[in-house]
Design an enzyme around this catalytic site. Structure first.
Site, PDB file in Angstrom:
ATOM      1  N   THR A   1       0.822  -1.210   0.000  1.00 56.54           N
ATOM      2  CA  THR A   1       0.000   0.000   0.000  1.00 56.54           C
ATOM      3  C   THR A   1       0.856   1.260   0.000  1.00 56.54           C
ATOM      4  OG1 THR A   1      -1.547   1.288   1.372  1.00 56.54           O
ATOM      5  CG2 THR A   1      -0.094  -0.218   2.516  1.00 56.54           C
TER       6      THR A   1
ATOM      7  N   TYR B   1      -1.583   0.218  10.352  1.00 58.61           N
ATOM      8  CA  TYR B   1      -1.785  -0.487   9.082  1.00 58.61           C
ATOM      9  C   TYR B   1      -0.557  -0.337   8.191  1.00 58.61           C
ATOM     10  CZ  TYR B   1      -3.458  -1.325   4.327  1.00 58.61           C
ATOM     11  OH  TYR B   1      -3.583  -1.747   3.027  1.00 58.61           O
TER      12      TYR B   1
END
Length: 331
Positions: free
Chosen positions: A120, A144
């Protein structure tokens, strides 16, 4: 019946994973989905077998690998809500880091030497320059992003020790739905802007825009939205690259075009013919004003260029999927 090359797809019942499975099957590769269905959907597994299992269960992973003999792994299984990760970091490290460790150990024990990893742009944190290139310093600002960066580092170490090659694909904003409307985005809760805007159109309940005073042309955040089918084609290219003997690599997946939240509202209104009820709320902590990818490396290494990622196509496919889901609920 044609012969298909088998690959293991962890999290293949999820949003991006299921679209990748469809693209794999269409390109002569058989996806064996491994998913605990905690956030994925059984009905989205349409292009190969489904094995229900926990990513932390190394013994089961090894058993599945021995049964199906995949030549590579595509790894999507993860917790992926930035806001949730702030309040539940333990769950994110348990699934994203410890779970990936179980998978990598299973691969090492069974001799699987290639993995495509779903990473990501959150690993970059707040970027120093735009558009973002892969050589920018990675300084994530939430658990995250930290867990995804930790896995990237794990992959480097496992290559050094066990010769496992990896393709690390850093997504920007995945959006849209399968153009044939067989699968689409279906999260609960839904963290992403476009499906929430479409729900606001249908339910006449205002969607909250988090800040309209950013240093952008219209004051709202700018993001790089890439169609999920384009992400899928990049994964096919990545696994084929590894299978052809390529060295490990990492690359961004985006469009090199920034789209503001207000532009999304305008396009949704044009596509649906309906107004979007919305209200302005406060900024969210840590939200950069702009995130746009430089994708030169993906073009060079994978020959990849997104072809479904203009905003109108993204909204049209997402709207078709949204209406289909509404009709199913009403039936």
């Amino acid at each position: 019946m044609p012969d298909y090359i088998p690959v293991l797809v962890t999290g293949g019942a999820g949003y991006v994973g299921s679209h990748v499975c469809k693209a794999l099957k269409g390109n002569g590769i058989l996806p064996i989905t491994y998913d605990d269905l905690s956030t994925g959907h059984k009905e989205a597994v349409l292009w190969g077998p489904l094995v229900c299992g926990d990513i932390a269960d190394r013994q089961k992973l090894e058993s599945v690998i021995r049964e199906y003999a995949p030549v590579a792994v595509l790894h999507f299984a993860a917790r992926a809500y930035i806001g949730e990760s702030m309040g539940k970091p333990a769950e994110y490290y348990r699934t994203n880091v410890a779970g990936t460790l179980s998978l990598l150990e299973a691969m090492e024990h069974t001799g699987v030497k290639r993995i495509v990893f779903s990473s990501t742009c959150a690993t970059y944190g707040i970027p120093e320059t735009q558009p973002i290139t892969e050589d920018q310093i990675q300084k994530p600002i939430n658990p995250y992003g930290h867990t995804k960066l930790t896995v990237e580092q794990m992959l480097q170490d496992f290559e050094s020790a066990y010769s496992i090659k990896s393709a690390i694909l850093r997504y920007f904003n995945a959006a849209g739905a399968d153009p044939e409307c067989e699968i689409g985005e279906d999260h609960d809760p839904e963290p992403h802007l476009i499906p929430n805007v479409l729900s606001a159109v249908s339910n006449r309940s205002p969607v909250v825009i988090h800040g309209d005073d950013y240093p952008t042309p219209d004051g709202t955040c700018v993001r790089d939205y890439v169609h999920v089918s384009d992400l899928a084609s990049a994964h096919v290219a990545a696994v084929r690259s590894l299978l052809s003997g390529a060295d490990s690599f990492s690359c961004n997946l985006g469009t090199e075009r920034g789209v503001s939240i207000r532009e999304i509202l305008t396009t949704v209104e044009e596509v649906t013919g309906r107004s979007v009820p919305h209200q302005i709320g406060p900024r969210r902590p840590g939200d950069p004003a702009t995130l746009v990818a430089n994708t030169a490396r993906a073009k060079e290494l994978l020959g990849w260029t997104p072809c479904h990622s203009d905003l109108e196509t993204i909204i049209k496919t997402a709207w078709s999927w949204h209406r289909r889901q509404q009709n199913k609920c009403a039936a």
